[in-house]
Write an enzyme that holds these catalytic residues in place. Structure first.
Site, PDB file in Angstrom:
ATOM      1  N   ASP A   1      21.620  59.047  -0.905  1.00 24.97           N
ATOM      2  CA  ASP A   1      20.264  58.475  -0.825  1.00 24.97           C
ATOM      3  C   ASP A   1      19.837  58.414   0.708  1.00 24.97           C
ATOM      4  O   ASP A   1      19.281  59.016   1.323  1.00 24.97           O
ATOM      5  CB  ASP A   1      19.831  57.379  -1.801  1.00 24.97           C
ATOM      6  CG  ASP A   1      18.615  56.993  -1.795  1.00 24.97           C
ATOM      7  OD1 ASP A   1      17.671  57.722  -1.147  1.00 24.97           O
ATOM      8  OD2 ASP A   1      18.166  55.980  -1.799  1.00 24.97           O
TER       9      ASP A   1
ATOM     10  N   ARG B   1      10.276  55.713  -6.825  1.00 30.69           N
ATOM     11  CA  ARG B   1      10.708  54.681  -5.710  1.00 30.69           C
ATOM     12  C   ARG B   1      10.214  53.579  -6.368  1.00 30.69           C
ATOM     13  O   ARG B   1       9.498  53.217  -7.591  1.00 30.69           O
ATOM     14  CB  ARG B   1       9.351  54.939  -4.553  1.00 30.69           C
ATOM     15  CG  ARG B   1       9.841  56.247  -3.926  1.00 30.69           C
ATOM     16  CD  ARG B   1      11.050  56.668  -3.295  1.00 30.69           C
ATOM     17  NE  ARG B   1      11.723  55.656  -2.203  1.00 30.69           N
ATOM     18  CZ  ARG B   1      11.868  55.625  -1.003  1.00 30.69           C
ATOM     19  NH1 ARG B   1      11.502  56.961  -0.393  1.00 30.69           N
ATOM     20  NH2 ARG B   1      12.433  54.488  -0.477  1.00 30.69           N
ATOM     21  N   SER B   2      10.498  52.510  -5.697  1.00 32.92           N
ATOM     22  CA  SER B   2      10.069  51.078  -6.218  1.00 32.92           C
ATOM     23  C   SER B   2       8.845  50.840  -6.406  1.00 32.92           C
ATOM     24  O   SER B   2       8.463  50.104  -7.178  1.00 32.92           O
ATOM     25  CB  SER B   2      11.183  49.960  -5.578  1.00 32.92           C
ATOM     26  OG  SER B   2      10.502  49.771  -4.061  1.00 32.92           O
TER      27      SER B   2
ATOM     28  N   GLU C   1      25.936  55.523  -6.192  1.00 31.54           N
ATOM     29  CA  GLU C   1      24.967  55.692  -5.279  1.00 31.54           C
ATOM     30  C   GLU C   1      25.174  54.860  -3.764  1.00 31.54           C
ATOM     31  O   GLU C   1      25.565  53.563  -3.945  1.00 31.54           O
ATOM     32  CB  GLU C   1      23.481  55.425  -5.562  1.00 31.54           C
ATOM     33  CG  GLU C   1      22.558  56.123  -4.393  1.00 31.54           C
ATOM     34  CD  GLU C   1      21.012  55.728  -5.270  1.00 31.54           C
ATOM     35  OE1 GLU C   1      20.391  55.508  -4.613  1.00 31.54           O
ATOM     36  OE2 GLU C   1      20.968  55.779  -6.542  1.00 31.54           O
TER      37      GLU C   1
ATOM     38  N   LYS D   1      13.824  62.119  -3.468  1.00 31.98           N
ATOM     39  CA  LYS D   1      12.869  61.749  -3.395  1.00 31.98           C
ATOM     40  C   LYS D   1      11.689  62.256  -2.481  1.00 31.98           C
ATOM     41  O   LYS D   1      11.869  62.448  -1.514  1.00 31.98           O
ATOM     42  CB  LYS D   1      12.939  60.102  -2.710  1.00 31.98           C
ATOM     43  CG  LYS D   1      13.930  59.299  -3.538  1.00 31.98           C
ATOM     44  CD  LYS D   1      14.237  57.860  -3.016  1.00 31.98           C
ATOM     45  CE  LYS D   1      15.122  56.937  -3.400  1.00 31.98           C
ATOM     46  NZ  LYS D   1      15.343  55.837  -2.676  1.00 31.98           N
TER      47      LYS D   1
ATOM     48  N   ASP E   1      24.043  51.655  -7.809  1.00 32.20           N
ATOM     49  CA  ASP E   1      23.355  51.834  -6.251  1.00 32.20           C
ATOM     50  C   ASP E   1      23.968  50.619  -5.527  1.00 32.20           C
ATOM     51  O   ASP E   1      23.275  49.612  -5.809  1.00 32.20           O
ATOM     52  CB  ASP E   1      21.932  52.092  -6.204  1.00 32.20           C
ATOM     53  CG  ASP E   1      21.480  52.255  -5.005  1.00 32.20           C
ATOM     54  OD1 ASP E   1      22.249  52.612  -4.055  1.00 32.20           O
ATOM     55  OD2 ASP E   1      20.348  52.230  -4.915  1.00 32.20           O
TER      56      ASP E   1
ATOM     57  N   GLU F   1      11.273  47.582 -10.776  1.00 31.89           N
ATOM     58  CA  GLU F   1      11.309  49.071 -11.612  1.00 31.89           C
ATOM     59  C   GLU F   1      11.535  48.660 -13.017  1.00 31.89           C
ATOM     60  O   GLU F   1      12.257  49.679 -13.611  1.00 31.89           O
ATOM     61  CB  GLU F   1      12.890  49.643 -10.807  1.00 31.89           C
ATOM     62  CG  GLU F   1      12.612  50.069  -9.445  1.00 31.89           C
ATOM     63  CD  GLU F   1      13.654  50.475  -8.488  1.00 31.89           C
ATOM     64  OE1 GLU F   1      14.444  50.884  -9.458  1.00 31.89           O
ATOM     65  OE2 GLU F   1      13.542  51.118  -7.403  1.00 31.89           O
TER      66      GLU F   1
ATOM     67  N   LYS G   1      16.086  59.576 -12.074  1.00 35.32           N
ATOM     68  CA  LYS G   1      16.065  58.203 -11.682  1.00 35.32           C
ATOM     69  C   LYS G   1      14.762  57.803 -11.935  1.00 35.32           C
ATOM     70  O   LYS G   1      14.037  57.872 -10.834  1.00 35.32           O
ATOM     71  CB  LYS G   1      17.001  57.854 -10.796  1.00 35.32           C
ATOM     72  CG  LYS G   1      17.050  56.381 -10.366  1.00 35.32           C
ATOM     73  CD  LYS G   1      17.819  56.274  -9.104  1.00 35.32           C
ATOM     74  CE  LYS G   1      17.960  54.668  -8.596  1.00 35.32           C
ATOM     75  NZ  LYS G   1      18.775  54.552  -7.448  1.00 35.32           N
TER      76      LYS G   1
END
EC number: 4.2.1.11
Length: 442
Positions: free
Chosen positions: A317, A371-372, A290, A342, A242, A205, A393
């Site tokens: 999440d 997402r990653s 998170e 997401k 997170d 990320e 994010k």
């Protein structure tokens, strides 16, 4: 009314070099939309199903030709002929065609690709930006970014248990200024890591994944980076993190096994772990946590929310997986005060919008997230503005698939001109004024 005339899917690659689904959609008037689907590394067990081929001789089993075929051979037959501007009907038709509660038959990656492509084609048809099409004339709030600048947990190979450490420019006056503040802090962070002899290679990320010694060192380094960039921790830039606690939760013992605590690691009960988090909140300018606990331990989440929820944002999440059923349960139980959104966790834009609306009606914030495994698709930048969600994010200040979203946000801010609004710390409507003041005065 503009009719959908053609839908075509292909296999392309995401930012990790893994296959994903790209869908192109055309209408009779010549309008066009394209959607590319992201993919996660740390996934909640209740997420909609991402359909992979499982053929180990090809992409190590991660191919998506089955999902592509489902678009080209099944979904296209159903959706061609629909009015492209009837997003809800298109999404509901695909949900019905799939017929499973978690989109396991067609694959959420197949369905979402069509959902995004349809929305983009509709915006093209109506000659308006995607954020206006999705959100109407009231779309005007630019989000406060959560910038993931230090990685641990499942996103790194180090002794840090928590998965992401993020900076949030809560004191900025615009998204442009927020991005500049984040960039300056990111580059100062890189310099500090270099000085301490740590690696500055970046992870999935765009954040750094140095071999830090324990779970507290990232907070110390972030405070130093913020100050070196010329900003005040808390007032100008706050910290979010997170835990991704399900990743280090031990189901057999019911404890959280942390390798980054003590000399040889340490195990914590839920109550002890929440006390540890509370001590971090008291010591550092933390604004958001998170997934502080395992995704299946709802009663422990209640306890954590009662203890921490008046001080900081508590984000679900893996707990909620962008699903209104789980979110409704959380609201009823008083669990968390924020949801991470997401689009590929649930699989359609319609259901994503429903989750955001439910959260806001209950006083929960909604954070639109990447997402990653990302792509050049910038839909989430338009979505967060469309819904006036107020937080996004979408990674660090490196890697083009992350920067693409920030660049799109700056374009949108320019387009909105004087009607745009950046709320910063005041966008945390799930916290009272006293809590916000405490965070910004640390």
């Amino acid at each position: 009314m503009s009719i959908i005339t053609d839908i075509y899917a292909r296999e392309v690659l995401d930012s990790r070099g893994n296959p994903t689904v790209e869908v192109e959609l055309y209408t009779e008037s010549g309008a066009f939309g394209r959607g590319i689907v992201p993919s996660g590394a740390s996934t909640g067990e209740h997420e909609a199903v991402e359909l992979r081929d499982g053929d180990k001789s090809r992409f190590m089993g991660k191919g998506v030709t089955k999902a592509v075929d489902n678009v080209n051979k099944l979904i296209a037959k159903e959706i061609v002929g629909y009015d492209v501007t009837d997003q809800r009907a298109i999404d509901q038709a695909m949900i019905k065609l799939d017929g499973t509660p978690n989109k396991a038959k067609l694959g959420a990656n197949a369905i979402l690709g069509v959902s995004i492509a349809a929305a983009r084609a509709a915006a093209d048809e109506l000659e308006m930006p995607l954020y206006n099409y999705l959100g109407g004339f009231n779309a005007h709030v630019l989000p406060t970014p959560m910038m993931n600048v230090i990685n641990g947990g499942a996103h790194a190979n180090n002794d840090v248990d928590f998965q992401e450490f993020m900076i949030m420019p809560v004191g900025a006056s615009s998204v442009k200024e927020a991005i500049r503040m984040g960039s300056e802090t990111f580059h100062n962070l890189k310099a500090i890591l270099n000085e301490r002899g740590y690696s500055t290679a970046v992870g999935d990320e765009g954040g750094f994944a140095p071999d830090l010694k324990n779970n507290e060192e990232p907070f110390e380094i972030l405070v130093e980076a913020i100050e070196r960039a010329g900003y005040k921790p808390g007032k100008d830039i706050a910290i979010a993190f997170d835990c991704a606690a399900s990743e280090f939760y031990n189901e057999e013992t019911g404890k959280y096994d942390l390798k980054g605590e003590g000399e040889n690691g340490q195990s914590f009960t839920a109550e002890e772990f929440v006390d540890l988090l509370d001590s971090i909140v008291d010591k550092y300018p933390i604004v958001s946590i998170e997934d502080p606990l395992d995704e299946n331990n709802w009663e422990d989440w209640q306890m954590a929310t009662a203890k921490l929820g008046k001080k900081v944002q508590i984000v679900g999440d893996d707990l909620f997986v962008t699903n209104t059923d789980y979110l409704a349960k959380g609201i009823k139980m008083g669990v968390a005060n924020s949801i991470l959104i997401k689009v590929n966790q649930i699989g359609t834009l319609t259901e994503t919008v429903e989750a955001i609306e439910m959260a806001k009606e209950a006083g929960y914030t909604a954070i639109v997230s990447h997402r990653s495994g990302e792509t050049e698709d910038t839909t989430i930048a338009d979505l967060v503005v469309a819904m006036n969600a107020g937080q996004i994010k979408t990674g660090s200040m490196s890697r083009t698939e992350r920067i693409a979203k920030y660049n799109q946000l700056m374009r949108i801010e320019d387009q909105l001109e004087s009607t745009s609004e950046y709320k910063g710390i005041h966008g945390f409507y799930n916290l009272d004024e006293a809590a916000r003041n405490t965070i910004t005065s640390k």
